[in-house]
Motif scaffolding. Structure first.
Motif, PDB file in Angstrom:
ATOM      1  N   GLY A 410       5.148  29.056   4.558  1.00 26.01           N
ATOM      2  CA  GLY A 410       4.772  28.316   5.751  1.00 26.01           C
ATOM      3  C   GLY A 410       3.496  27.520   5.650  1.00 26.01           C
ATOM      4  N   ARG A 412       1.083  24.591   5.104  1.00 27.26           N
ATOM      5  CA  ARG A 412       1.253  23.139   5.072  1.00 27.26           C
ATOM      6  C   ARG A 412       0.139  22.531   4.221  1.00 27.26           C
ATOM      7  NH1 ARG A 412      -0.005  21.197   9.748  1.00 27.26           N
ATOM      8  NH2 ARG A 412       1.059  19.195   9.518  1.00 27.26           N
ATOM      9  N   ALA A 436       6.591  24.209  -3.712  1.00 28.05           N
ATOM     10  CA  ALA A 436       7.632  24.550  -2.744  1.00 28.05           C
ATOM     11  C   ALA A 436       8.188  25.948  -3.019  1.00 28.05           C
ATOM     12  CB  ALA A 436       8.750  23.516  -2.795  1.00 28.05           C
ATOM     13  N   VAL A 441       4.996  24.087   2.605  1.00 34.10           N
ATOM     14  CA  VAL A 441       5.593  22.859   3.120  1.00 34.10           C
ATOM     15  C   VAL A 441       4.691  21.706   2.693  1.00 34.10           C
ATOM     16  CG1 VAL A 441       6.284  21.565   5.164  1.00 34.10           C
ATOM     17  CG2 VAL A 441       6.578  24.059   5.088  1.00 34.10           C
ATOM     18  N   GLU A 443       3.453  17.825   2.633  1.00 38.17           N
ATOM     19  CA  GLU A 443       3.425  16.554   3.354  1.00 38.17           C
ATOM     20  C   GLU A 443       2.728  15.537   2.457  1.00 38.17           C
ATOM     21  OE1 GLU A 443       1.932  16.770   7.314  1.00 38.17           O
ATOM     22  OE2 GLU A 443       3.062  18.607   7.808  1.00 38.17           O
TER      23      GLU A 443
END
Length: 549
Positions: A410, A412, A436, A441, A443
């Motif tokens: 989880g 980011r 990953a 996650v 971005e």
């Protein structure tokens, strides 16, 4: 053989006038193809009429020889599985012509860009010879010729319509073209060197600080290197300018050449580079270097090339990644050595050449055919200085093989790609697969992968223009509010120095605990870096054979 047109020959028979290359000579040479019993299928275009994936399933080896214009069309037609690209060309190993897709080779103008018939044929023959070695199970580099020399700096490859607008096109139907008058030549040169779109200046703090266009910068260099030394040594040499330029103009390549000229004239490197030169000398000296096969073996097919940065900031991570390499690639040895990037980037050509020679000799001593680099900058430098050596990175080697614990479910994060990995999609993908796989996650920032911005420390600019270096670092840090993951220890140190939450990928994958606390850790100091390199060297020496553990 698959040929897009109705007849084979391409430019040899359809574009080049007979007074330059008699058509009967070209047809006579092409007749050998039928005499050898080679099947030719005309009117078949790869990517349109038949998929590359289908060819790979049917044939053990494939040669892509579509020509310069054909390469651009081929890349536009292929979906999904495609060979890597280098700007508008097919990217291929300069020695073996391997594309990165197993069994797929490329040559000719599709790789080199527009060239002479002879050089295109030579590159096609090189690709064919490598494919033959591949089919017989031989090492593609065994007996291969050295890589062809790089093209001249500031070469412009533009489409035909633009070329006709900007140049006086030769009349190909007569044996010569009347020469330009002096005034015409001057006007033509002005148009050819016009550089006014401003895309590179917009994206580069260095260019914005020192000029309005690369054309203006080139004129400053031409007046004399010794008069613009600070400017010459303030470029990150990251090649982002070439990525955003419509004609691939690489200002950094010109300034790297200017740095070499400064050293030849005895005015470079600068006094501010003294700490860098000292760090480089230590990196190739006996105290901080180590070459060894895997414990328990006499020879090693591969060597883990640690470089300087990773051992300097984390002996633990250096040993951990080597442990995974030994597990996945038994027989991997170790080479702790500076890749020579500091010498190369400040123009010390002779020192860089000696470093490359020493690395080559160490590899040959252990029978190594491949270097697996911990650092993307090392990988780039090794590929530049040792074109005959296979070079990859730990991120490419371990992606798909190594499954680190899923400690970051989880989380980011953003990824800072190294500017030296612009044309390394396998490296980009390998890093992202590992991150990953840890549950994070990702971005992506705007300037990622082939458009990655420099962290600010590239090109050894910090001691020359620290304020500029800091602005570049801050601009990169501001691209995302998320913690940034780097796979270069030097990039991590640069971004962390501006207070950016940054974490090296190995810390992210291997160590439990609060990610923010690790990301806020201050960069390792100079003395600690030297001490850590010694600790890493001693730890390598204490390793036991795998079976004995």
């Amino acid at each position: 053989m698959f040929e897009k047109d109705a007849t084979i020959g391409g430019c040899l028979t359809q574009k080049i006038p007979s007074w330059r290359l008699p058509r009967e000579v070209a047809l006579r040479d092409l007749s050998v193809i039928a005499a050898l019993g080679i099947e030719v299928r005309t009117g078949v275009e790869v990517g349109r009429d038949i998929a590359l994936s289908a060819l790979r399933e049917e044939f053990a080896a494939i040669l892509l020889l579509p020509g310069f214009a054909g390469a651009q069309r081929l890349l536009s037609l292929l979906d999904g599985e495609r060979p890597p690209r280098h700007r508008r060309l097919l990217a291929a190993d300069p020695v073996t012509c391997e594309t990165g897709l197993p069994g797929v080779f490329a040559g000719g103008d599709a790789v080199s860009g527009p060239a002479t018939v002879i050089s295109s044929l030579a590159l096609g023959r090189r690709a064919a010879a490598s494919a033959h070695r591949f089919l017989t199970g031989a090492d593609p580099r065994a007996g291969a010729l050295p890589a062809l020399p790089s093209p001249l700096l500031w070469r412009l490859d533009i489409d035909e319509a633009e070329r006709k607008r900007r140049e006086r096109t030769p009349v190909m139907l007569q044996p010569f073209t009347p020469p330009l008058a002096e005034g015409e030549a001057v006007e033509e040169a002005k148009r050819c060197l016009d550089c006014s779109c401003g895309l590179c200046v917009k994206d580069c703090e260095f260019l914005a600080s020192y000029c309005r266009s690369p054309k203006e910068l080139a004129r400053q260099v031409k007046t004399g290197v010794k008069d613009v030394l600070k400017m010459v040594y303030s470029c990150n040499i990251c090649s982002l300018c070439a990525e955003v330029c419509p004609v691939d103009l690489d200002t950094g390549a010109m300034l790297l050449a200017a740095r070499r000229e400064a050293v030849r004239q005895g005015v470079g490197p600068l006094p501010a580079h003294k700490p860098i030169v000292s760090y480089y000398r230590a990196g190739v000296g006996a105290t901080f270097t180590l070459a060894m096969s895997e414990p328990g073996r006499q020879r090693s097919k591969r060597l883990f090339f640690t470089g300087c940065s990773l051992p300097a900031v984390s002996p633990r991570n250096t040993l951990a990644v080597y442990d995974e390499l030994r597990r996945n690639y038994p027989g991997t040895g170790v080479l702790m050595y500076c890749c020579g990037a500091p010498a190369e980037l400040i123009g010390m050509e002779a020192d860089f050449a000696r470093t490359c020679q020493a690395i080559q000799e160490n590899a040959e001593r252990f029978g190594a055919e491949e270097l697996i680099a911990a650092c993307p900058d090392c990988a780039h430098t090794l590929k530049t200085g040792l074109p005959g050596m296979k070079v990859t990175t730990v991120w490419e080697a371990l992606a798909g093989r190594w499954s680190p614990p899923a400690l970051r479910a989880g989380a980011r994060v953003a990824i800072h790609d190294s500017c030296k990995a612009h044309h390394e999609p396998a490296m980009h993908d390998g890093v992202r697969a590992l991150v990953a796989g840890a549950g994070a996650v990702i971005e992506d920032v705007e300037y990622a992968r082939e458009k990655a911005r420099c962290c600010g420390s590239g090109g050894m600019i910090y001691p020359v223009d620290p304020k500029l270096s800091q602005r570049i670092t801050q601009r990169r840090a501001d691209e995302s509010p998320l913690p940034m993951i780097t796979y270069c220890a030097g990039c991590r140190s640069a971004l962390a120095s501006r207070g950016k939450e940054t974490i090296h990928i190995l810390d992210f994958l291997l160590h439990e605990g609060d990610i923010q606390a690790v990301a806020r850790r201050k960069p390792t100091g100079s003395l600690a870096r030297y001490a850590n390199r010694l600790r890493t060297k001693w730890a390598f020496r204490r390793l036991q054979p795998t079976a004995a553990r």
